[in-house]
Each structure stands twice: as structure tokens, then as C-alpha cells.
Motif scaffolding. Structure first.
Motif, PDB file in Angstrom:
ATOM      1  N   GLU A 249       8.816   7.939   1.987  1.00  0.00           N
ATOM      2  CA  GLU A 249       7.642   9.042   2.065  1.00  0.00           C
ATOM      3  C   GLU A 249       7.113   8.956   3.323  1.00  0.00           C
ATOM      4  N   LYS A 250       6.841  10.301   3.942  1.00  0.00           N
ATOM      5  CA  LYS A 250       6.347  10.444   5.225  1.00  0.00           C
ATOM      6  C   LYS A 250       5.066   9.567   5.485  1.00  0.00           C
ATOM      7  N   GLU A 251       4.193   9.559   4.501  1.00  0.00           N
ATOM      8  CA  GLU A 251       2.738   8.760   4.721  1.00  0.00           C
ATOM      9  C   GLU A 251       3.159   7.331   4.911  1.00  0.00           C
ATOM     10  N   ASP A 252       4.133   7.000   4.189  1.00  0.00           N
ATOM     11  CA  ASP A 252       4.687   5.478   4.241  1.00  0.00           C
ATOM     12  C   ASP A 252       5.160   5.146   5.614  1.00  0.00           C
ATOM     13  N   ILE A 253       5.824   5.897   5.952  1.00  0.00           N
ATOM     14  CA  ILE A 253       6.394   5.707   7.384  1.00  0.00           C
ATOM     15  C   ILE A 253       5.306   6.054   8.450  1.00  0.00           C
TER      16      ILE A 253
ATOM     17  N   ARG B  41       2.372   4.722   7.999  1.00  0.00           N
ATOM     18  CA  ARG B  41       1.748   3.677   7.720  1.00  0.00           C
ATOM     19  C   ARG B  41       2.298   2.543   8.296  1.00  0.00           C
ATOM     20  N   LEU B  42       3.581   2.440   8.138  1.00  0.00           N
ATOM     21  CA  LEU B  42       4.265   1.223   8.837  1.00  0.00           C
ATOM     22  C   LEU B  42       4.276   1.395  10.413  1.00  0.00           C
ATOM     23  N   ILE B  43       4.390   2.334  10.951  1.00  0.00           N
ATOM     24  CA  ILE B  43       4.391   2.624  12.195  1.00  0.00           C
ATOM     25  C   ILE B  43       2.964   2.306  12.727  1.00  0.00           C
ATOM     26  N   ALA B  44       1.885   2.794  12.169  1.00  0.00           N
ATOM     27  CA  ALA B  44       0.605   2.338  12.577  1.00  0.00           C
ATOM     28  C   ALA B  44       0.581   0.716  12.542  1.00  0.00           C
ATOM     29  N   PHE B  45       0.959   0.211  11.494  1.00  0.00           N
ATOM     30  CA  PHE B  45       0.960  -1.435  11.496  1.00  0.00           C
ATOM     31  C   PHE B  45       1.631  -2.129  12.638  1.00  0.00           C
TER      32      PHE B  45
ATOM     33  N   GLN C 245       1.057  -1.170   0.113  1.00  0.00           N
ATOM     34  CA  GLN C 245       0.011  -0.116   0.082  1.00  0.00           C
ATOM     35  C   GLN C 245       0.892   1.206  -0.041  1.00  0.00           C
ATOM     36  N   CYS C 246       2.148   1.159   0.489  1.00  0.00           N
ATOM     37  CA  CYS C 246       3.173   2.260   0.423  1.00  0.00           C
ATOM     38  C   CYS C 246       3.196   2.952  -1.218  1.00  0.00           C
TER      39      CYS C 246
END
Length: 77
Positions: A63-67, A69-73, A18-19
Motif C-alpha cells: 500500500e502506498k501509505e504503508d510505503i 510510513r516506512l520511508i518516514a520511519f 501500523q501498516c
């Protein structure tokens, strides 16, 4: 970023897929494998996956939004 105790590898790769930008696994030798590539996913996990859990990985997301997303996971799983 370091990620730890991944127990649901399929969900982890769903999040990676999804990133928007590049997501890389940094190997112990300093090589960077593109985790958005299915081949790299299989090769990297075959080398470090044992007992159904991955204890720790170093991941680089560009990408900040990818970071985020991964932190939320990691926080929710």
C-alpha cells in the motif's frame, strides 16, 4: 525497498504494525515473510539481528501509505 541501519527494532515493528496492508521481508533466498505476523517477526529477526543493529533488509509494502510510513520511519530514525 531496501531499509538500512535499523537500530530501534521495537519502533520498526510498531511502524510495521501500523501498516494497513501486507508488509513482507524478502530473504536472501527470495522467500517472503509476512512481517505483520508476530511469529515471522521473531523468526526473521532472530536470523539476522546482531549487535543491536540490522544493517540492511529488503522490504515489500503493498500500500502506498504503508510505503510512505516506512520511508518516514527510515528518514526520522
Amino acid at each position: 525497498m531496501k531499509v538500512q541501519n535499523i537500530t530501534d527494532i521495537n519502533k520498526f515493528f510498531e511502524v510495521v504494525d501500523q501498516c494497513k496492508g501486507r508488509v513482507e521481508l524478502v530473504t536472501g533466498e527470495g522467500d517472503r515473510l509476512n512481517l505483520k505476523s508476530k511469529l515471522c517477526q521473531y523468526v526473521s529477526m532472530a536470523n539476522i539481528f546482531s549487535n543491536g543493529e540490522i544493517p540492511e533488509l529488503e522490504i515489500v509494502a503493498h500500500e502506498k501509505e504503508d510505503i510512505d510510513r516506512l520511508i518516514a520511519f527510515m528518514m526520522n530514525n
